[in-house]
Design a protein around this motif. Structure first.
Motif, PDB file in Angstrom:
ATOM      1  N   UNK A  65     -21.240 -10.356 -19.603  1.00  0.00           N
ATOM      2  CA  UNK A  65     -20.391 -10.372 -20.784  1.00  0.00           C
ATOM      3  C   UNK A  65     -20.660 -11.644 -21.559  1.00  0.00           C
ATOM      4  N   UNK A  66     -20.257 -11.647 -22.823  1.00  0.00           N
ATOM      5  CA  UNK A  66     -20.468 -12.830 -23.656  1.00  0.00           C
ATOM      6  C   UNK A  66     -19.361 -12.926 -24.697  1.00  0.00           C
ATOM      7  N   UNK A  67     -19.265 -14.110 -25.285  1.00  0.00           N
ATOM      8  CA  UNK A  67     -18.259 -14.391 -26.292  1.00  0.00           C
ATOM      9  C   UNK A  67     -18.853 -15.372 -27.291  1.00  0.00           C
ATOM     10  N   UNK A 105     -13.239 -19.629  -9.717  1.00  0.00           N
ATOM     11  CA  UNK A 105     -14.051 -18.686  -8.945  1.00  0.00           C
ATOM     12  C   UNK A 105     -15.118 -17.990  -9.780  1.00  0.00           C
ATOM     13  N   UNK A 106     -15.362 -18.471 -10.994  1.00  0.00           N
ATOM     14  CA  UNK A 106     -16.512 -18.025 -11.767  1.00  0.00           C
ATOM     15  C   UNK A 106     -17.662 -18.981 -11.445  1.00  0.00           C
ATOM     16  N   UNK A 107     -18.668 -18.509 -10.741  1.00  0.00           N
ATOM     17  CA  UNK A 107     -19.658 -19.401 -10.141  1.00  0.00           C
ATOM     18  C   UNK A 107     -20.508 -20.145 -11.172  1.00  0.00           C
ATOM     19  N   UNK A 132     -21.057 -18.039 -25.128  1.00  0.00           N
ATOM     20  CA  UNK A 132     -20.939 -18.227 -23.692  1.00  0.00           C
ATOM     21  C   UNK A 132     -21.170 -16.865 -23.044  1.00  0.00           C
ATOM     22  N   UNK A 133     -21.964 -16.831 -21.978  1.00  0.00           N
ATOM     23  CA  UNK A 133     -22.248 -15.598 -21.254  1.00  0.00           C
ATOM     24  C   UNK A 133     -21.966 -15.818 -19.771  1.00  0.00           C
ATOM     25  N   UNK A 134     -21.559 -14.766 -19.089  1.00  0.00           N
ATOM     26  CA  UNK A 134     -21.237 -14.857 -17.674  1.00  0.00           C
ATOM     27  C   UNK A 134     -21.416 -13.488 -17.027  1.00  0.00           C
ATOM     28  N   UNK A 135     -21.480 -13.468 -15.722  1.00  0.00           N
ATOM     29  CA  UNK A 135     -21.557 -12.219 -14.982  1.00  0.00           C
ATOM     30  C   UNK A 135     -20.187 -11.568 -15.001  1.00  0.00           C
ATOM     31  N   UNK A 136     -20.125 -10.385 -15.640  1.00  0.00           N
ATOM     32  CA  UNK A 136     -18.825  -9.781 -15.887  1.00  0.00           C
ATOM     33  C   UNK A 136     -18.553  -8.545 -15.066  1.00  0.00           C
ATOM     34  N   UNK A 189      -9.624  -8.219  -9.866  1.00  0.00           N
ATOM     35  CA  UNK A 189     -10.195  -8.463 -11.192  1.00  0.00           C
ATOM     36  C   UNK A 189     -11.228  -9.578 -11.108  1.00  0.00           C
ATOM     37  N   UNK A 190     -12.399  -9.360 -11.714  1.00  0.00           N
ATOM     38  CA  UNK A 190     -13.404 -10.405 -11.745  1.00  0.00           C
ATOM     39  C   UNK A 190     -12.978 -11.506 -12.720  1.00  0.00           C
ATOM     40  N   UNK A 191     -13.270 -12.761 -12.380  1.00  0.00           N
ATOM     41  CA  UNK A 191     -12.907 -13.861 -13.290  1.00  0.00           C
ATOM     42  C   UNK A 191     -13.779 -13.846 -14.535  1.00  0.00           C
ATOM     43  N   UNK A 192     -13.218 -14.389 -15.619  1.00  0.00           N
ATOM     44  CA  UNK A 192     -13.960 -14.512 -16.872  1.00  0.00           C
ATOM     45  C   UNK A 192     -13.378 -15.667 -17.679  1.00  0.00           C
ATOM     46  N   UNK A 193     -14.144 -16.240 -18.610  1.00  0.00           N
ATOM     47  CA  UNK A 193     -13.621 -17.333 -19.441  1.00  0.00           C
ATOM     48  C   UNK A 193     -12.453 -16.861 -20.303  1.00  0.00           C
ATOM     49  N   UNK A 194     -11.374 -17.591 -20.235  1.00  0.00           N
ATOM     50  CA  UNK A 194     -10.153 -17.237 -20.950  1.00  0.00           C
ATOM     51  C   UNK A 194     -10.020 -18.055 -22.234  1.00  0.00           C
TER      52      UNK A 194
END
Length: 327
Positions: free
Chosen positions: A292-294, A307-309, A283-287, A1-6
């Motif tokens: 992806x964004x929130x 591990x989310x760079x 907040x946006x990140x490589x998903x 699973x790719x990391x993402x902001x929780x």
């Protein structure tokens, strides 16, 4: 699973000094005087569950066990009590908190599995004239303090300071302290729920009975003289730069102003925590696919995996960033 902001579902705590002020963050509060929202927690007294993404519904304890060092970093996965090392809260103080002190990790009377409690406060909102208790008067030693407590003169031994929105207070274990009425606070602390009360204004608790005091333990753990506590005013003159608020053996906390888009790199070897104090944005990140964004608003708190760079904050927001020390 790719990391993402929780993001997590808060655990709300009713307190005799609480109120309804956290509704301003958009929280759906249960009935009662709610004093604390635990927004990132992995403790026996409250464990938050993920609210977004593939891990929605999983407790932080489950996430820690499943992903460990990969998501939390080496220190985040190997804390002294085996749990997530920090506890992140919003506090609504409609009345004065008890005069209290916290032990360090080495105090012999700590309950099994508990850590000491070093913490910091960021004043998100302060009513005019709001004050806090922040340490002992310089000349107070243990004998003087014990005598004042026995004679019901403890308030004479304490330092009281007026606070404003944006003030920051670093509170090492052993510092006698108390928030007072009229403040909303972001609290970053060790993952501990141990508080020793010295004085509680002779008021009843939520059950109608006086709350327990812990005079012996308090006298044992109090730092007489310089406890290492520090205070800062935190006005920001420039966006997209971090202003350091606190450095401790347990956490580092910074404050930043988002104005537009700000891409932030991960701190090597540790997770990050972002708390939104005011303003709105994203907040946006490589998903999983592209990006992806929130959406973000005041009261939001996010755990950024180790591990989310990188991630990008955008909009107009005041945020706090916390992470574990890296050396």
């Amino acid at each position: 699973m790719k990391p993402y902001p929780l993001k997590f579902e808060p655990e709300f705590k009713e307190r005799v000094w609480g109120g309804r002020g956290l509704e301003a963050f958009g929280f759906d509060l249960p009935e009662g005087a709610i004093g604390e929202a635990w927004v990132i927690g992995d403790h026996a007294n409250g464990t938050t569950a993920a609210a977004n993404g593939p891990l929605a519904g999983k407790g932080l304890d489950e996430i820690r066990k499943a992903f460990g060092e990969e998501w939390l970093g080496e220190n985040g996965a190997k804390s002294k009590n085996g749990r997530f090392p920090l506890l992140i809260k919003w506090l609504d103080c409609q009345d004065d908190l008890s005069i209290q002190v916290h032990p360090n990790d080495h105090y012999e009377n700590l309950a099994e599995g508990e850590l000491g409690k070093t913490e910091m406060w960021y004043i998100v909102h302060a009513e005019p004239g709001a004050k806090i208790i922040y340490g002992l008067q310089p000349e107070v030693d243990r004998d003087t303090f014990a005598k004042a407590i026995a004679e019901d003169r403890i308030l004479d031994t304490l330092q009281e300071v007026e606070v404003q929105t944006g003030d920051t207070f670093y509170i090492p274990a052993g510092t006698v302290h108390a928030l007072k009425a009229g403040v909303i606070v972001a609290e970053i602390q060790q993952n501990s729920d141990t508080t020793y009360r010295l004085y509680d204004y002779n008021r009843p608790g939520l059950d109608g009975k006086p709350r327990e005091l812990h005079i012996g333990d308090s006298l044992n753990v109090t730092a007489y003289g310089d406890s290492g506590a520090t205070r800062k005013q935190t006005d920001l003159s420039k966006a997209h730069e971090w202003l350091n608020l606190a450095v401790s053996p347990y956490f580092v906390t910074n404050k930043g102003l988002v104005d537009g888009a700000w891409t932030i790199e991960q701190v090597s070897g540790t997770f990050q925590i972002i708390m939104v104090c005011e303003g709105n944005g994203q907040i946006a990140w490589s998903g999983q696919d592209d990006a992806d964004s929130l959406d973000l608003q005041p009261g939001d708190a996010l755990l950024i995996p180790a591990n989310l760079e990188s991630y990008t904050l955008s909009g107009n927001m005041t945020v706090l960033q916390s992470h574990l020390p890296t050396s």
